[in-house]
Design a protein around this motif. Structure first.
Motif, mmCIF file in Angstrom:
data_model
loop_
_atom_site.group_PDB
_atom_site.id
_atom_site.type_symbol
_atom_site.label_atom_id
_atom_site.label_comp_id
_atom_site.label_asym_id
_atom_site.label_seq_id
_atom_site.Cartn_x
_atom_site.Cartn_y
_atom_site.Cartn_z
ATOM 1 N N ASP A 129 37.540 35.430 40.746
ATOM 2 C CA ASP A 129 36.145 35.790 41.007
ATOM 3 C C ASP A 129 35.821 35.354 42.425
ATOM 4 N N GLN A 130 35.252 36.263 43.204
ATOM 5 C CA GLN A 130 35.099 36.041 44.642
ATOM 6 C C GLN A 130 33.636 36.114 45.065
ATOM 7 N N TRP A 131 33.209 35.122 45.841
ATOM 8 C CA TRP A 131 31.864 35.141 46.412
ATOM 9 C C TRP A 131 31.842 35.996 47.673
ATOM 10 N N LEU A 132 30.802 36.819 47.766
ATOM 11 C CA LEU A 132 30.587 37.670 48.936
ATOM 12 C C LEU A 132 29.164 37.480 49.447
ATOM 13 N N ARG A 133 28.992 37.672 50.742
ATOM 14 C CA ARG A 133 27.647 37.727 51.310
ATOM 15 C C ARG A 133 27.326 39.169 51.649
ATOM 16 N N VAL A 134 26.142 39.618 51.241
ATOM 17 C CA VAL A 134 25.701 40.976 51.543
ATOM 18 C C VAL A 134 25.188 41.003 52.980
ATOM 19 N N GLU A 135 25.802 41.841 53.807
ATOM 20 C CA GLU A 135 25.454 41.882 55.227
ATOM 21 C C GLU A 135 24.537 43.045 55.597
ATOM 22 N N ASN A 136 24.630 44.143 54.869
ATOM 23 C CA ASN A 136 23.861 45.334 55.237
ATOM 24 C C ASN A 136 23.309 45.967 53.967
ATOM 25 N N THR A 137 21.994 46.094 53.881
ATOM 26 C CA THR A 137 21.359 46.714 52.715
ATOM 27 C C THR A 137 20.760 48.079 53.052
ATOM 28 N N ASP A 138 21.033 48.570 54.246
ATOM 29 C CA ASP A 138 20.461 49.840 54.680
ATOM 30 C C ASP A 138 21.454 50.984 54.481
ATOM 31 N N THR A 139 22.055 51.045 53.291
ATOM 32 C CA THR A 139 22.975 52.133 52.965
ATOM 33 C C THR A 139 22.662 52.620 51.558
ATOM 34 N N VAL A 140 23.190 53.784 51.223
ATOM 35 C CA VAL A 140 22.929 54.344 49.903
ATOM 36 C C VAL A 140 23.638 53.568 48.800
ATOM 37 N N TRP A 141 24.580 52.705 49.168
ATOM 38 C CA TRP A 141 25.336 51.944 48.185
ATOM 39 C C TRP A 141 24.901 50.486 48.075
ATOM 40 N N THR A 142 24.028 50.004 48.954
ATOM 41 C CA THR A 142 23.680 48.571 48.951
ATOM 42 C C THR A 142 22.182 48.295 49.009
ATOM 43 N N SER A 143 21.358 49.317 48.840
ATOM 44 C CA SER A 143 19.913 49.146 49.030
ATOM 45 C C SER A 143 19.269 48.232 47.994
ATOM 46 N N ARG A 144 19.894 48.035 46.847
ATOM 47 C CA ARG A 144 19.317 47.178 45.809
ATOM 48 C C ARG A 144 19.470 45.683 46.118
ATOM 49 N N TYR A 145 20.296 45.351 47.097
ATOM 50 C CA TYR A 145 20.523 43.949 47.429
ATOM 51 C C TYR A 145 19.563 43.476 48.518
ATOM 52 N N GLN A 146 19.479 42.167 48.668
ATOM 53 C CA GLN A 146 18.755 41.564 49.785
ATOM 54 C C GLN A 146 19.767 41.093 50.823
ATOM 55 N N ALA A 147 19.496 41.367 52.079
ATOM 56 C CA ALA A 147 20.408 40.948 53.134
ATOM 57 C C ALA A 147 20.583 39.437 53.099
ATOM 58 N N GLY A 148 21.819 39.005 53.178
ATOM 59 C CA GLY A 148 22.126 37.579 53.165
ATOM 60 C C GLY A 148 22.320 37.001 51.779
ATOM 61 N N SER A 149 22.065 37.797 50.730
ATOM 62 C CA SER A 149 22.252 37.290 49.377
ATOM 63 C C SER A 149 23.741 37.133 49.079
ATOM 64 N N LEU A 151 32.006 48.056 64.529
ATOM 65 C CA LEU A 151 31.531 47.798 63.171
ATOM 66 C C LEU A 151 30.488 46.684 63.154
ATOM 67 N N GLU A 152 30.774 45.613 63.864
ATOM 68 C CA GLU A 152 29.848 44.487 63.900
ATOM 69 C C GLU A 152 28.565 44.857 64.640
ATOM 70 N N GLY A 153 28.716 45.535 65.767
ATOM 71 C CA GLY A 153 27.553 45.883 66.574
ATOM 72 C C GLY A 153 26.617 46.872 65.907
ATOM 73 N N GLU A 154 27.189 47.761 65.088
ATOM 74 C CA GLU A 154 26.379 48.780 64.406
ATOM 75 C C GLU A 154 25.971 48.348 63.002
ATOM 76 N N GLY A 155 26.289 47.112 62.624
ATOM 77 C CA GLY A 155 25.910 46.626 61.301
ATOM 78 C C GLY A 155 26.629 47.335 60.172
ATOM 79 N N ARG A 156 27.869 47.714 60.392
ATOM 80 C CA ARG A 156 28.603 48.485 59.401
ATOM 81 C C ARG A 156 29.510 47.623 58.511
ATOM 82 N N VAL A 157 29.424 46.315 58.676
ATOM 83 C CA VAL A 157 30.079 45.417 57.725
ATOM 84 C C VAL A 157 29.123 45.243 56.545
ATOM 85 N N LEU A 158 29.543 45.647 55.369
ATOM 86 C CA LEU A 158 28.676 45.587 54.189
ATOM 87 C C LEU A 158 28.738 44.231 53.493
#
Length: 235
Positions: free
Chosen positions: A120-140, A163-170
């Motif tokens: 089981d792996q912990w992840l940090r949500v970096e980008n919530t402005d996509t059709v696949w991540t909008s339900r999350y809060q950034a930084g959660s 990727l980093e500059g355009e916020g494309r790391v999810l």
């Protein structure tokens, strides 16, 4: 369940060697949408609203993980549809397939320790402005299963900067080593990325295995599946 959600149709591809298609379809059904089975040799996407390329060991990972699947008949249809705006999600082997198909930049290689990792792996949500991540809060922070031998994301320095500059790391691997942190040596601790428009996304960990605390460590993965439903309801 609203009639709009009931009308949403999300395709889940099966290749020879795929083993997480059933779980991905189950996650789709948890949202109230219809999971549509898509076969690797078919060229008809059956009018689906989005596509999931699930995990497994397609074609036995011969040549390279995802290399053969990227040229399957169904993927030619996916590539054409993605160019017209069809949302696509790749999970684990699906991430490998999307990079091999050129839908996402970079490559996914053997883990730095050359060992299969399952935890089981912990992840940090970096980008919530996509059709696949909008339900999350950034930084959660979310907890989902991970299982791979070839999960190390690698890209040219210029691609990483883009990727980093355009916020494309999810998503990014987080936590203290050795129990957590980066499990496979991915550059910049990257666990998931997306296209410039946020409609094509992929990650190595498995959100479809974390949709119900009864069968997974959490239900944190459901956010990805409800996110795409939210997007389809706006269309």
């Amino acid at each position: 369940m609203s009639s709009a959600v009931a009308g949403a149709r999300i395709g889940v591809i099966t290749f020879p060697g795929t083993l997480d298609d059933v779980d991905a379809a189950r996650a789709v059904r948890f949202t109230g949408a219809e999971a549509v089975a898509l076969w690797h040799a078919d060229d008809d996407l059956q009018g689906v609203d989005a596509v999931i390329v699930p995990g497994g060991f397609s074609y036995g990972d011969y040549l390279r993980a995802g290399a053969i699947s990227a040229h399957a008949t169904v993927m030619r249809a996916v590539i054409d549809a993605a160019a017209k705006g069809l949302p696509v999600l790749g999970i684990c082997n699906g991430f490998q397939i999307l990079t091999e198909a050129g839908l996402l930049p970079g490559v996914v290689m053997r883990n730095s320790g050359l060992k299969f990792k399952c935890r089981d792996q912990w992840l940090r949500v970096e980008n919530t402005d996509t059709v696949w991540t909008s339900r999350y809060q950034a930084g959660s922070e979310i907890l989902v299963p991970l299982k791979n031998a070839e999960g190390r994301y690698v890209a040219h320095a210029d691609t990483l900067a883009e990727l980093e500059g355009e916020g494309r790391v999810l998503f990014r691997y987080i936590g203290e080593s050795p129990r957590q942190g980066n499990p496979n040596g991915s550059l910049n601790d990257i666990a998931g990325i997306c296209s410039a428009d946020g409609r094509i996304a992929a990650l190595m960990p498995h959100p479809e295995h974390a949709i119900d605390p009864l069968t997974g460590p959490t239900d944190d993965g459901l956010g990805m599946f409800f996110s795409i439903i939210d997007s389809l309801l706006k269309v």
